[in-house]
Write an enzyme that holds these catalytic residues in place. Sequence first.
Site, PDB file in Angstrom:
ATOM      1  N   TYR A   1      14.355 -34.744 -13.891  1.00 13.44           N
ATOM      2  CA  TYR A   1      12.720 -34.619 -13.832  1.00 13.44           C
ATOM      3  C   TYR A   1      12.181 -34.709 -12.431  1.00 13.44           C
ATOM      4  CZ  TYR A   1      12.754 -39.584 -12.863  1.00 13.44           C
ATOM      5  OH  TYR A   1      12.976 -40.880 -12.344  1.00 13.44           O
TER       6      TYR A   1
ATOM      7  N   GLY B   1      -8.482  -7.630   3.765  1.00 15.66           N
ATOM      8  CA  GLY B   1      -9.136  -7.767   4.879  1.00 15.66           C
ATOM      9  C   GLY B   1      -8.613  -8.310   6.181  1.00 15.66           C
TER      10      GLY B   1
ATOM     11  N   CYS C   1      10.139 -38.536  -7.040  1.00 15.63           N
ATOM     12  CA  CYS C   1       8.922 -39.118  -7.023  1.00 15.63           C
ATOM     13  C   CYS C   1       7.843 -39.102  -5.793  1.00 15.63           C
ATOM     14  CB  CYS C   1       8.871 -40.568  -7.702  1.00 15.63           C
ATOM     15  SG  CYS C   1       9.733 -41.614  -6.715  1.00 15.63           S
TER      16      CYS C   1
ATOM     17  N   SER D   1      16.065 -42.388  -8.158  1.00 15.27           N
ATOM     18  CA  SER D   1      14.788 -41.642  -7.927  1.00 15.27           C
ATOM     19  C   SER D   1      14.766 -41.259  -6.423  1.00 15.27           C
ATOM     20  CB  SER D   1      13.519 -42.218  -8.539  1.00 15.27           C
ATOM     21  OG  SER D   1      12.458 -41.512  -8.604  1.00 15.27           O
TER      22      SER D   1
ATOM     23  N   ARG E   1      -2.829  -1.808  -6.454  1.00 17.59           N
ATOM     24  CA  ARG E   1      -2.127  -3.149  -6.136  1.00 17.59           C
ATOM     25  C   ARG E   1      -2.294  -3.910  -7.362  1.00 17.59           C
ATOM     26  NH1 ARG E   1      -5.619  -4.843  -0.593  1.00 17.59           N
ATOM     27  NH2 ARG E   1      -7.537  -5.334  -1.683  1.00 17.59           N
TER      28      ARG E   1
ATOM     29  N   MET F   1      -6.109  -7.633   8.092  1.00 17.37           N
ATOM     30  CA  MET F   1      -5.499  -6.541   9.065  1.00 17.37           C
ATOM     31  C   MET F   1      -6.352  -5.389   9.347  1.00 17.37           C
ATOM     32  SD  MET F   1      -1.535  -7.319   8.625  1.00 17.37           S
ATOM     33  CE  MET F   1      -1.289  -6.710   7.015  1.00 17.37           C
TER      34      MET F   1
ATOM     35  N   ARG G   1      -4.114   2.726   7.953  1.00 16.66           N
ATOM     36  CA  ARG G   1      -4.113   1.461   7.465  1.00 16.66           C
ATOM     37  C   ARG G   1      -2.893   0.441   7.469  1.00 16.66           C
ATOM     38  NH1 ARG G   1      -7.399   4.779   3.624  1.00 16.66           N
ATOM     39  NH2 ARG G   1      -9.367   3.826   3.558  1.00 16.66           N
TER      40      ARG G   1
ATOM     41  N   HIS H   1     -15.871  -9.333   0.383  1.00 14.60           N
ATOM     42  CA  HIS H   1     -14.780  -9.996   1.204  1.00 14.60           C
ATOM     43  C   HIS H   1     -14.715 -11.300   0.556  1.00 14.60           C
ATOM     44  CE1 HIS H   1     -13.509 -12.694   4.487  1.00 14.60           C
ATOM     45  NE2 HIS H   1     -12.230 -11.877   4.359  1.00 14.60           N
TER      46      HIS H   1
ATOM     47  N   LYS I   1       0.999  -1.211  -0.058  1.00 14.20           N
ATOM     48  CA  LYS I   1      -0.154   0.077  -0.017  1.00 14.20           C
ATOM     49  C   LYS I   1       0.807   1.140   0.094  1.00 14.20           C
ATOM     50  CE  LYS I   1      -3.530  -0.290   2.824  1.00 14.20           C
ATOM     51  NZ  LYS I   1      -4.638  -0.604   1.859  1.00 14.20           N
TER      52      LYS I   1
END
Length: 897
Positions: free
Chosen positions: A869, A110, A849, A782, A357, A112, A101, A473, A31
């Site tokens: 992978y 919403g 995996c 693996s 934002r 805080m 704020r 909200h 903010k």
Amino acid sequence: MVGQGNTQWVYSFGNGVAEGRASMKNLLGGKGANLAEMSSLGLPVPPGFTITTEVCTYYYANDRRYPDDLTARVTVALAQIEKLVGGTFGDPAHPLLVSVRSGARASMPGMMDTVLNLGLNDVTVRGLIERGGDPRFAYDSYRRFIQMYANVVLNVEHHHFEDVLEHHKRDHNQTLDTDLGAADWQQVIEGYKAVVAAELGEPFPQDVHKQLWGAIGAVFGSWMNPRAITYRRLHDIPAEWGTAVTVQAMVFGNMGEDCATGVAFTRNPSTGENVFYGEYLVNAQGEDVVAGIRTPQHLTIAGKLANKSTLPAMEEVMPRVFHELNEIRLTLERHYRDMQDVEFTVQQGKLYMLQTRTGKRTAPAALKIAVDMVREGVIDQATAVSRIEAQSLEQLLHPTLDPKFKRDVIAVGLPASPGAASGKVVFSADEAEKMAGRGEAVILVRIETSPEDIHGMNAARGILTTRGGMTSHAAVVARGMGRACVAGAGELRIDYKGQVVLARGRTVKAGDIITIDGSTGQVMLGEVPTIPPEMSGDFATLMGWADGLRRMKVRANAETPVDARAALKFGAEGIGLCRTEHMFFNAERILAVREMILAETEEGRRAALAKIEPMQRQDFVELFEIMAGLPVTIRLLDPPLHEFLPHSDEELAEVARAAGTDVLKVRQRAIQLHEMNPMLGLRGCRLGIAYPEIYEMQVRAIFEAAVQVFRNSGATIKPEVMIPLVATRKEFELLKTMVDRVAAEISQAQGHKLEYSVGTMIELPRAALRAGEIAETAEFFSFGTNDLTQTTLGISRDDAGSFLPDYQRLGILEHDPFATLDAEGVGELVQVAATRGRAVRPGLKLGICGEHGGDPASIQFCEQVGLDYVSCSPYRVPVARLAAAQATLHSSVVKRD
């Protein structure tokens, strides 16, 4: 302004200049940084200042005390605001009022606390009347301030004030807040002050400086409130980031009919369409829009028509201001190169920007916005790929309602967050969490949600509210969580006490099943069937870009034809883990498996295995045919035998009949095989060494299937045979010798030279430490990080739920180590094994995996280590593909730096 030493605790902005900028989010919060940026861009921003996140850190590190020179710095910054607006804080004639704020570096809508109209007291309220010429507005602002300040700072519950207001309305035959005049609000104010005195034993504070520091302390304190802690846990936001506090001159959207307040998005946050999207209220303050107390109006005529609203759009009511707001929308999106979520206020016809934002959006919207912005030349493909939260792709993999099925629609609200969900009706967040914990699907039904409901919203399959709009909200949080949400279904009447909701003359009770469609706003009685999603359009485009960027391959954990086909559909490049034990649980073969386990001799085991082998061979034939030459890693039987054993008398008798023996012998054999700690007992390679005929059967089935597929289709199959739970080189060598022998026998008998590789699962710390010597004969590793986590941390995954939440809450563990890899402990073992293994065998193939193969943070670690992978469940393959691309991009940035 310099704080202790060289620390600057406070940054000012206003009148086209600012000490901060957008890149300072870590210090000023989102903010504060964006207000500074907008001010520097010359946009109409009320002046103010931001107290940095470093003060928050200091505050909690020093027993909730502030730096010594902070008061002086705030006083100087406050004086700058006074100079710019022509008012004085606490002055009876020309009072300056401010908002206080919160603002963390990550958006937490919403979660805080906020305080508006700060600086009002019994004296300054009269100055506000003189300034605005509207007693009703002034007293309305004062009562709002008392209620908000008392709740946020003094911890007086909301309901006390609601009771005062409701009693006044009832006594004076009034229904709406707008029915109350100045004299009414004066009476309500006295009632509010009496509540504070009764609850706290002291009057409401009249000293405006005491008010200011109370509010600053409350905002810093709210960083550690339960809803903020829950939100941070759900979104992986570290507690040490802290929050900033922004103090800003008040502007008023509730001074009359030429005033308004609203929330807007530069593009549609639900669909991603490039249209101005938002809501506003005439003669209102900001919390009225997001709180859902009044149903807001649409900004644009197109939005009004699309939602069949009869209320006038801002484009109609305030065309000049709307045009200015639309120009600012375009300016902000060009500047930030991303969709923005903005808050604004119109005071007496003048527009003020209160926040911008990066806007939260649904996964479909995120994809569309990213792809469209590439096509528009705003961003490049790499930026588009990096912007999509990999985890959010799961939202796209959920089914939608079958359009052919008849719907029993009982209400229609706003389509606040897309997707469909069915579940039992619950009326409280606590009940939603409790029932979901028992595995029940629930829909959280509320008049309106508040930040205190976040735990229930997370637990629910979907959210339904009777109040609020597309920026309420409920809507914002549901979109962020990927939950289906219908908001503002005003025709519903909820009776919390009676635990029912009335809909078009029908009564729906708690526990009844309803379905909501967050894409249409429909609410339906009963469960509606669903259809699977389509993986095309913007999804396919972005995934194509991701595939072109990533280094690591992505495979799937699959052992059934259904899973294998799903894996291919989602873009898997092979099977990284085929768990052969899952094939044994089929009802047709479990009897033969149990007969094999309970046999007391090798001859008996081989007889039972002979029944299983044709079925096992056919399993592999189907997998090889589906994967069509892609790599398939097959793990030989791993779990402890007790998992297959019968428990009931009926099952024991059935096994006895099949084996041609009596129940007593079967029961005795089951007792012999019982283990105190089976997960560390006779399982994995130990089974293959104790009962080599089991692994021989599996290996023979694998290789015979490879030959059969080659003869059927001409496709060359190169199976990867994986030996589980190896701790020593000798274990692996014994079993690899067996695999090679069986392969040679089949090659000779079939007249076909087999191509295959043999490797192991690294899931024990000793195997990781001795990886160099194991790699002398193993052709791939693996990492089975599920068991490696258990054996490294000494934690049972099945029993950890009783204490892991406390460990995370206390900061002992940052994440659940079974969800996100413990990079420092388990990760070091992975790094050690990779380094030592490749030192001996440079071309050693490495993969992962465990469940971590589909977790974006763990995939980032795998990229750092250099794995070839990752393998995960089929439905997480798209997540892994995107996360792997983002890991490659991140890695290249780190290398450049």
